[in-house]
Scaffold this active site. Structure first.
Site, short mmCIF file in Angstrom:
data_model
loop_
_atom_site.label_atom_id
_atom_site.label_comp_id
_atom_site.label_asym_id
_atom_site.label_seq_id
_atom_site.Cartn_x
_atom_site.Cartn_y
_atom_site.Cartn_z
N LYS A 35 2.64 9.83 17.89
CA LYS A 35 2.36 8.41 18.30
C LYS A 35 3.23 7.65 17.25
O LYS A 35 3.14 7.06 16.46
CB LYS A 35 0.87 7.99 18.06
CG LYS A 35 0.86 6.42 19.04
CD LYS A 35 0.63 5.89 18.06
CE LYS A 35 0.57 4.04 18.06
NZ LYS A 35 2.15 3.28 18.68
N GLU A 71 2.76 7.42 4.11
CA GLU A 71 4.44 6.76 3.40
C GLU A 71 3.98 5.29 3.47
O GLU A 71 3.95 4.98 5.04
CB GLU A 71 5.04 7.23 3.87
CG GLU A 71 6.21 8.59 2.99
CD GLU A 71 5.84 8.77 1.32
OE1 GLU A 71 6.18 7.25 0.81
OE2 GLU A 71 5.08 9.28 1.43
N CYS A 106 10.94 0.40 4.14
CA CYS A 106 10.27 0.46 2.73
C CYS A 106 10.64 0.59 1.18
O CYS A 106 10.19 0.55 -0.06
CB CYS A 106 9.28 2.28 2.83
SG CYS A 106 9.92 3.09 2.96
N GLU A 164 5.00 -6.75 -0.13
CA GLU A 164 5.71 -6.64 0.21
C GLU A 164 6.26 -7.38 1.54
O GLU A 164 5.39 -7.44 2.36
CB GLU A 164 5.91 -4.86 1.21
CG GLU A 164 7.02 -4.38 2.44
CD GLU A 164 6.54 -2.53 2.70
OE1 GLU A 164 5.61 -2.30 3.03
OE2 GLU A 164 7.88 -2.35 2.33
#
Ligand SMILES: NC(=O)C1=CN([C@@H]2O[C@H](COP(=O)(O)OP(=O)(O)OC[C@H]3O[C@@H](n4cnc5c(N)ncnc54)[C@H](OP(=O)(O)O)[C@@H]3O)[C@@H](O)[C@H]2O)C=CC1
Ligand SMILES: O=C(O)CCC(=O)C(=O)O
Length: 485
Positions: free
Chosen positions: A177, A252, A286, A387
């Site tokens: 997906k 992750e 990331c 983040e």
């Protein structure tokens, strides 16, 4: 594969419209008048069909030799290479990074496929001495079964490839997906597997909403392993759902990656690394540099060089070769980045450049944010902790290296960290004391090599590693064999 630019799901070797009959437009974030195409907004029924197909296919696929599975991956790699220009352009239209970056990423996808195709010929076990001198003991590895792959929009080729290729080579079947934003790119990747001749059901793709299809993958009892890249919030939810039903999972997630610049560093190279690591792909990695810690004695010189160069970066549509930085990938991402900039200002950080949406008329139709640099940032501020996933850099001065490493570690994440220095003592202290899965010396925080383990510490990952030979740990189970005549 398409009906009038409407891309279908790929289930059991067939391009299939969703049972829901609904589609979603994939917009170009550089120009929202440009629709790259339509993708299926699927429901749980579609996912069920894909999971059933993957389960039917798994027995025959795992019985093939690694070399035979590798042949399929080599063929898929050749097809991806032949279609590199088209796939790179699609990626650019779906998520906005520059064409050069998209081409680089598509080439990386080819290399990942070839790397794992070769893995089919490498060892999958060890011989271990038994205490019984008439016995033989060894390990072998078996696939998990069906692997669910949930991927984000920031690396629309590389991340699906570094999850799907090892899943397949070690004998699993796959249901992917992709992020809704980059589902057309994913469809074009699946077409490479289709034309490489993979048997029906070995790879399947269902596009749609994250909570429905991604959540459905996490919940489905016939999916045996789930590999995810994306936000911390969703990653944790997937991990909890998978754990509750005993499925293997790998997550992750985010990063808040520091770049430390010591006073003996080559400042020009450090500035280059800060800009490339922090702002390429509009900061949407990331591994992107987010905090730059600079020794007080060179702070002002570094700041002046950095701001001077950041101000010159050219924003624009990724298809213009003069563009250095494209837009954010979607409206929500643009708004998130702007809200972090507002928080930085409200909490007392000093805005040195950027800080908003560019005024240029030709950028009005895209989700652009100016590359932004703050100083006067303390470690407790929100922009130094959370983040941002956007083109925002925070400068923090330090006096001694121990202080820099302590500030660098003062976040919940631990993915990547860099230092620029010539001092071997600094380098050794950084390698030993930095809590990050990737520690990089005289190099930017972003940019990972496909043959090396990739993953983070603390909240950045589920403590597993992807890529390189580390991938075998997630995508297989070890069987210990004790053999006696
Ligand atoms: N580590 C990384 O590389 C990435 C980190 N991020 C971080 O996440 C933030 C938000 O980005 P976003 O795209 O929303 O990231 P998400 O974590 O929401 O999305 C990642 C993937 O998970 C899917 N997903 C969404 N909701 C669920 C759910 N409930 N269950 C299972 N799967 C789900 C998404 O589908 P869909 O979006 O199609 O609905 C997408 O395929 C960014 O600002 C950034 O901080 C984001 C992307 C990559
Ligand atoms: O830095 C890279 O090349 C990889 C980054 C990454 O994996 C990510 O942002 O999800």
């Amino acid at each position: 594969m398409t009906i009038e630019q409407t891309y279908l799901n790929y289930i059991d070797g067939k391009w299939t419209p969703s049972v829901t009959g609904r589609v979603t437009a994939s917009l170009n974030p550089a120009d929202t008048n440009d629709i790259a195409g339509y993708v299926q907004d699927s429901g749980e029924e579609d996912l069920k069909l894909a999971v059933s197909a993957a389960n039917r296919a798994k027995g025959a696929w795992r019985k093939l030799s690694g070399a035979a599975r590798g042949d399929y991956l080599f063929k898929a790699a050749n097809l991806l290479e032949a279609r590199l220009a088209d796939i790179a352009e699609t990626m650019m239209r779906e998520m906005g990074k520059t064409l050069a970056e998209c081409k680089g990423e598509a080439a990386r996808g080819v290399a990942i496929l070839r790397y794992y195709a070769g893995e089919g010929m490498r060892k999958i076990g060890d011989v271990i001495p038994s205490t019984d001198n008439e016995a033989m003991m060894f390990t072998t590895r078996v696939p998990l079964g069906v692997v669910g792959v949930i991927t984000p929009w920031n690396f629309p080729v590389a991340i699906p490839m570094w999850k799907m290729a090892p899943a397949l080579i070690y004998g699993n079947t796959v249901v992917i997906k992709p992020a809704i934003e980059t589902s057309i790119t994913a469809a074009k990747l699946l077409a490479c597997f289709e034309e490489a001749g993979l048997p029906p059901g070995v790879v399947n793709m269902v596009t749609g909403d994250g909570a429905t299809i991604g959540g459905g993958i996490a919940r489905h009892p016939d999916i045996h392993g789930i590999t995810f890249t994306g936000s911390n919030k969703i990653g944790k939810q997937i991990g909890q759902t998978a754990l509750a039903r005993g499925a293997k999972y790998q997550l992750e997630m985010g990063g808040k990656n520091p770049l430390i610049v010591a006073e003996d560093a080559n400042l020009d190279l450090a500035v280059e690394a800060a800009i490339s690591g922090g702002l390429k792909s509009t900061g949407q990695k990331c591994t992107a540099t987010s905090r730059i810690l600079v020794q007080a004695s060179v702070y002002e010189t570094f700041r002046a060089k950095l701001v001077d160069q950041v101000k010159r970066l050219r924003l624009g549509n990724g298809n213009d070769s003069a563009t250095w930085m494209g837009p954010c990938a979607n409206e929500r991402q643009r708004d998130t980045v702007l809200s972090y900039i507002d928080k930085g200002i409200a909490e007392g950080a000093n805005l040195l450049c950027g800080g908003g949406v560019p005024a240029d008329e030709e950028l009005k139709l895209g989700y652009y944010v100016q590359p932004t640099v703050f100083d006067g940032v303390t470690s407790k501020m929100t922009i130094a902790q959370e983040e941002i996933f956007g083109p925002v850099l925070a400068l923090i001065p330090f006096n001694h290296l121990e202080e820099a490493i302590s500030v660098a570690n003062d976040v919940e994440y631990g993915l990547s960290a860099s230092i620029f220095t010539q001092n071997i003592g600094n380098i050794l202290a950084f390698i030993a004391d930095m809590d990050a899965g990737l520690v990089r010396i005289n190099a930017e925080t972003a940019g990972v090599e496909l043959q090396a383990p990739f993953g983070g510490m603390k909240q950045s990952s589920s403590h597993s590693r992807e890529q390189g030979q580390a991938a075998i740990e997630f995508f297989t189970s070890i069987k210990t064999v004790f053999l006696k005549a």
